[in-house]
Write a protein that holds these residues in place. Structure first.
Motif, PDB file in Angstrom:
ATOM      1  N   ASP A  29       0.833  -1.198   0.000  1.00  0.00           N
ATOM      2  CA  ASP A  29       0.000   0.000   0.000  1.00  0.00           C
ATOM      3  C   ASP A  29       0.869   1.250   0.000  1.00  0.00           C
ATOM      4  O   ASP A  29       0.638   2.194  -0.760  1.00  0.00           O
ATOM      5  CB  ASP A  29      -0.930  -0.016   1.211  1.00  0.00           C
ATOM      6  CG  ASP A  29      -1.901   1.157   1.226  1.00  0.00           C
ATOM      7  OD1 ASP A  29      -2.179   1.713   0.144  1.00  0.00           O
ATOM      8  OD2 ASP A  29      -2.390   1.505   2.311  1.00  0.00           O
ATOM      9  N   SER A  33       1.246   3.709  -3.091  1.00  0.00           N
ATOM     10  CA  SER A  33       0.732   5.065  -2.894  1.00  0.00           C
ATOM     11  C   SER A  33       1.771   6.113  -3.228  1.00  0.00           C
ATOM     12  O   SER A  33       1.480   7.107  -3.913  1.00  0.00           O
ATOM     13  CB  SER A  33       0.264   5.234  -1.441  1.00  0.00           C
ATOM     14  OG  SER A  33      -0.865   4.438  -1.171  1.00  0.00           O
ATOM     15  N   THR A  85       2.714   9.442   3.141  1.00  0.00           N
ATOM     16  CA  THR A  85       1.700   8.492   2.690  1.00  0.00           C
ATOM     17  C   THR A  85       1.661   7.277   3.607  1.00  0.00           C
ATOM     18  O   THR A  85       2.693   6.655   3.857  1.00  0.00           O
ATOM     19  CB  THR A  85       1.985   8.013   1.253  1.00  0.00           C
ATOM     20  OG1 THR A  85       3.320   7.485   1.179  1.00  0.00           O
ATOM     21  CG2 THR A  85       1.853   9.154   0.262  1.00  0.00           C
ATOM     22  N   THR A 128      -4.538   3.281   1.916  1.00  0.00           N
ATOM     23  CA  THR A 128      -4.252   4.654   1.515  1.00  0.00           C
ATOM     24  C   THR A 128      -4.402   4.790   0.001  1.00  0.00           C
ATOM     25  O   THR A 128      -4.859   5.822  -0.502  1.00  0.00           O
ATOM     26  CB  THR A 128      -2.834   5.053   1.959  1.00  0.00           C
ATOM     27  OG1 THR A 128      -2.788   5.057   3.393  1.00  0.00           O
ATOM     28  CG2 THR A 128      -2.444   6.422   1.440  1.00  0.00           C
ATOM     29  N   ALA A 129      -4.038   3.736  -0.727  1.00  0.00           N
ATOM     30  CA  ALA A 129      -4.205   3.762  -2.183  1.00  0.00           C
ATOM     31  C   ALA A 129      -5.664   3.942  -2.582  1.00  0.00           C
ATOM     32  O   ALA A 129      -5.954   4.495  -3.655  1.00  0.00           O
ATOM     33  CB  ALA A 129      -3.642   2.479  -2.795  1.00  0.00           C
ATOM     34  N   LEU A 151      -1.594   1.872  -7.629  1.00  0.00           N
ATOM     35  CA  LEU A 151      -2.750   2.008  -6.732  1.00  0.00           C
ATOM     36  C   LEU A 151      -3.519   0.700  -6.624  1.00  0.00           C
ATOM     37  O   LEU A 151      -3.996   0.340  -5.541  1.00  0.00           O
ATOM     38  CB  LEU A 151      -3.665   3.132  -7.226  1.00  0.00           C
ATOM     39  CG  LEU A 151      -3.087   4.548  -7.095  1.00  0.00           C
ATOM     40  CD1 LEU A 151      -4.043   5.566  -7.700  1.00  0.00           C
ATOM     41  CD2 LEU A 151      -2.794   4.891  -5.639  1.00  0.00           C
TER      42      LEU A 151
END
Length: 313
Positions: A29, A33, A85, A128-129, A151
């Motif tokens: 992730d 991201s 991120t 988070t993506a 992503l």
């Protein structure tokens, strides 16, 4: 200060020279991201440097832009914005002297400590993506094929490729929209499913440590210093070993960080809040997936963990 998706998009548009920071022991992730954010900003004509203190794990380096991820902040760089991120706390960003510029964190960890000037947080999203996919797609940001693949990888790895309980209709929708725009699920899976001979040997070593507590409700496995030296950067690959056993509610992978420190990756199946459990030891994460560090050798760290973990069953 917590901000909205549109306000986060405005922050990205308002600045020109970005330092992007991921977290130590980066997962799919975080790597996905930071690469997607880097590519989008670059496509907008902005400058962006990516930093992950201990680098991008080997298994995610099939994405070409992973080669541009640095392990130190470039000297004499001139930034006007700082973006973190997938970091729940600034300590996970590494021991850096971060530039004193406006800062934004884009995250989905409920345990986020709100350490930046601005925080775009969606704890109800699987990754988070997932936040970034929505932000970019709804905002009309330019995304190349690698950004879309990055992503998709981030969403997929943090949702167990749509098997974990954090998978929602929105998670699937974002993945679908990325694929519709050119993301390639087979490309991602073909790379992530490849297992090296070293990984198979470490898998056997970790499997040999598997044991149980609390009448089989807690599954425990460990990576000693030898296993960590062999494949420590991909340690999250082995977290599923204790969790997948029938009857196990809490699975933990203990990872030796030297002789006297143990890092823990904790997972739960149905009801145990492992974010709260990890927080007891100064860590955090999600309700079903969290981590922490205990300043004790493996055996002593396990004993300390079990004394607390049984309270969550």
């Amino acid at each position: 200060m917590k901000i909205s998706k549109d306000e986060a998009a405005a922050f990205l548009r308002a600045h020109e020279r970005f330092l992007l920071v991921g977290h130590i022991h980066a997962d799919g992730d975080d790597v996905g991201s930071i690469i997607a954010l880097h590519n989008v900003l670059t496509a907008m004509g902005k400058a962006a440097d990516m930093v992950i203190a201990d680098g991008a794990p080997e298994r995610f380096r099939f994405l070409p832009s992973a080669a541009a991820i640095r392990t130190a902040i470039p000297e004499r760089a001139d930034y006007d914005a700082l973006v973190f991120t997938d970091l729940s706390n600034i300590e996970r960003g590494g021991d850096f002297d971060f530039p004193k510029v406006p800062s934004l964190c884009i995250d989905h960890h409920i345990s986020n400590t709100e350490y930046t000037d601005y925080l775009y947080l969606r704890a109800d999203y699987a990754a988070t993506a997932e936040l970034l996919a929505e932000l970019f797609l709804d905002g009309g940001f330019p995304m190349d094929a690698e950004a879309r693949n990055a992503l998709y990888m981030g969403i997929g790895t943090d949702s167990g490729f749509f098997k974990f309980s954090n998978t929602s209709a929105h998670t699937l929708l974002m993945a679908s929209r990325l694929v519709e725009g050119g993301a390639e699920p087979a490309f991602i899976s073909n790379h992530l499913d490849v297992t090296t001979k070293v990984s198979m040997e470490v898998y056997r070593r970790v499997l040999d440590t598997l044991h149980y507590a609390a009448g089989g409700k807690i599954g425990i496995a460990a990576m000693d210093e030898t296993s960590m030296a062999m494949d420590g950067e991909n340690s999250d690959y082995y977290v599923s070993i204790p969790r997948r056993v029938e009857g196990v509610e809490i699975g933990v992978l203990l990872k030796a960080d030297g002789a006297d420190v143990t890092r823990l990756s904790i997972r739960s199946r149905e009801y145990a809040n492992v974010s709260e459990l990890a927080a007891h030891f100064g860590g955090g994460g999600h309700i079903r997936a969290a981590g922490c560090t205990i300043p004790l050798p493996l055996a002593e760290a396990e004993a300390a963990f079990l004394a607390e973990a049984e309270k969550y069953l």
